[in-house]
Design an enzyme around this catalytic site. Sequence first.
Site, PDB file in Angstrom:
ATOM      1  CB  CYS A 111     -12.434 -26.239   7.858  1.00 36.13           C
ATOM      2  SG  CYS A 111     -10.829 -25.522   7.415  1.00 36.13           S
TER       3      CYS A 111
ATOM      4  CG  ASP B 108      -0.263  -0.081   2.514  1.00 39.25           C
ATOM      5  OD1 ASP B 108       0.951   0.174   2.569  1.00 39.25           O
ATOM      6  OD2 ASP B 108      -0.932  -0.402   3.517  1.00 39.25           O
ATOM      7  CB  SER B 109       0.229   4.696  -0.964  1.00 38.91           C
ATOM      8  OG  SER B 109      -0.790   5.168  -0.094  1.00 38.91           O
ATOM      9  N   GLY B 110       1.029   3.746   2.160  1.00 34.63           N
ATOM     10  CA  GLY B 110       1.351   4.340   3.457  1.00 34.63           C
ATOM     11  C   GLY B 110       0.422   5.473   3.827  1.00 34.63           C
ATOM     12  N   GLY B 111      -0.390   5.912   2.878  1.00 39.38           N
ATOM     13  CA  GLY B 111      -1.269   7.045   3.122  1.00 39.38           C
ATOM     14  C   GLY B 111      -2.274   6.809   4.226  1.00 39.38           C
ATOM     15  CG  PHE B 112      -5.677   3.655   5.972  1.00 39.65           C
ATOM     16  CD1 PHE B 112      -6.960   4.165   5.826  1.00 39.65           C
ATOM     17  CD2 PHE B 112      -5.400   2.853   7.062  1.00 39.65           C
ATOM     18  CE1 PHE B 112      -7.951   3.860   6.749  1.00 39.65           C
ATOM     19  CE2 PHE B 112      -6.378   2.540   7.990  1.00 39.65           C
ATOM     20  CZ  PHE B 112      -7.661   3.045   7.826  1.00 39.65           C
TER      21      PHE B 112
ATOM     22  CB  CYS C 156      -7.265 -25.739   7.146  1.00 39.51           C
ATOM     23  SG  CYS C 156      -7.612 -25.482   8.910  1.00 39.51           S
TER      24      CYS C 156
ATOM     25  CG  ASP D 139      -5.997  -5.308   2.047  1.00 35.84           C
ATOM     26  OD1 ASP D 139      -5.538  -5.022   3.169  1.00 35.84           O
ATOM     27  OD2 ASP D 139      -6.544  -4.455   1.310  1.00 35.84           O
TER      28      ASP D 139
ATOM     29  CD  GLN E 171      -9.633   7.472  -0.855  1.00 37.36           C
ATOM     30  OE1 GLN E 171     -10.725   7.488  -0.293  1.00 37.36           O
ATOM     31  NE2 GLN E 171      -8.645   6.705  -0.409  1.00 37.36           N
TER      32      GLN E 171
ATOM     33  CG  HIS F  49      -9.607 -22.254  11.167  1.00 39.88           C
ATOM     34  ND1 HIS F  49     -10.138 -23.277  10.403  1.00 39.88           N
ATOM     35  CD2 HIS F  49     -10.654 -21.446  11.501  1.00 39.88           C
ATOM     36  CE1 HIS F  49     -11.448 -23.101  10.292  1.00 39.88           C
ATOM     37  NE2 HIS F  49     -11.787 -22.007  10.945  1.00 39.88           N
TER      38      HIS F  49
ATOM     39  CB  CYS G 277     -10.020 -28.274  10.615  1.00 37.67           C
ATOM     40  SG  CYS G 277     -10.599 -26.597  11.019  1.00 37.67           S
TER      41      CYS G 277
ATOM     42  CG  ASP H 299      -4.885   6.953  -1.124  1.00 34.94           C
ATOM     43  OD1 ASP H 299      -3.843   6.508  -0.588  1.00 34.94           O
ATOM     44  OD2 ASP H 299      -6.013   6.510  -0.850  1.00 34.94           O
TER      45      ASP H 299
ATOM     46  N   GLY I  66     -11.034   4.269   0.944  1.00 43.47           N
ATOM     47  CA  GLY I  66     -11.908   5.110   1.750  1.00 43.47           C
ATOM     48  C   GLY I  66     -13.236   4.495   2.123  1.00 43.47           C
TER      49      GLY I  66
END
Length: 374
Positions: free
Chosen positions: A307, A95-99, A309, A269, A192, A338, A312, A149, A219
């Site tokens: 499940c 990510d850009s680091g903006g958030f 996995c 994500d 945005q 899990h 489980c 952003d 956003g």
Amino acid sequence: MESPTRFELLAELQGTLARRGRLHTPHAVIETPVFMPVGTQATVKTLSPEEVSTIGARIILSNTYHLHLRPGEEIVAGAGGLHRFMNWPHAVLTDSGGFQVFSLASMRKITEAGVEFRSHISGEKRFLGPEESIHVQNALGADIIMAFDECPPYPAERDYVLQSLQRTLRWARRSQAAHERSDEQALFGIVQGGMAADLRREAAVAMTEMDFPGYAVGGLSVGEPKPLMHDMLEVTTPLLPRDKPRYLMGVGAPDDLFEGVLRGIDMFDCVLPTRIARNGTVFTANGKAVLRNAQYARDYLPLDEDCDCYVCRHYSRAYIRHLLKAEETFGIRLTSYHNVSFLVNLMDKIRLSIENGSLLAFRQHFYDRYGYNG
């Protein structure tokens, strides 16, 4: 210059915006729609890269802000980039680091140049703008990087959101100009516009004109009601190019994956699966289970009987509850494994249901069992 990523549109579900695709990147071919586990500090919390790969993930997200502060992009670059630094052979998105910068609130100051802020680690003054963000991301070496952003809070006055949007558009152009590895890293733009439909449309059109190889919707999931998030997606995604990937940032609850896919999103994500895992909460087909509760003390069933996995197949609710109550790290490793597996496998099923035309029926079946009321 040709983008290092390429998106194939394989199928669309009639009557919805849901689509099945394939994203080709320098380090992996990614089947979409996809959930990307978050490795903020170049690690998915408590899990090894080998475990994340075994689960089936082929792309993870890492955080520019955190890696810039510690250990520093020059150290990561010295190792040969994020892939070698963390021993992850598949794709990485940063990510850009903006958030993160904007979430510091009282610790930052926004100007046209960028954002002055204080490190949450040392308290020292730092600066991050489009050029600096792209420089850091170029050094980190991810397959996909994000334009810098501004993410306005919710709620926010319309005038502020409009000014923020216009600044984000200017920063997007500067991000493009600063990008020095466009033959190796795909730079995605971020749409945005807050919770205003007309501003979302304006942002989508303007970003599309800049011809990014992919687009994120930012956003959202910042405190607004879910129906409002759905409305914003519905006015945004139809305006984005059909032949390029669409990424909804920071969203990953099971119902949000279904609703995002139905509104044309290809990539998601979220820190949710590992965050709730550390509190002893796990996803199951029948809804969330809080393993610290006394009802699981003598429950020898797997976390989720549906499940298959690793967790489980090998461990019981009672054993994992014991580990959590005893504050043994292995407990949160198992719940994290899990939960990440649950979302990765859910996306496998969503992709299959798009291919065979059963997504709406599958969603209803999932909601009925999960206990989601919409």
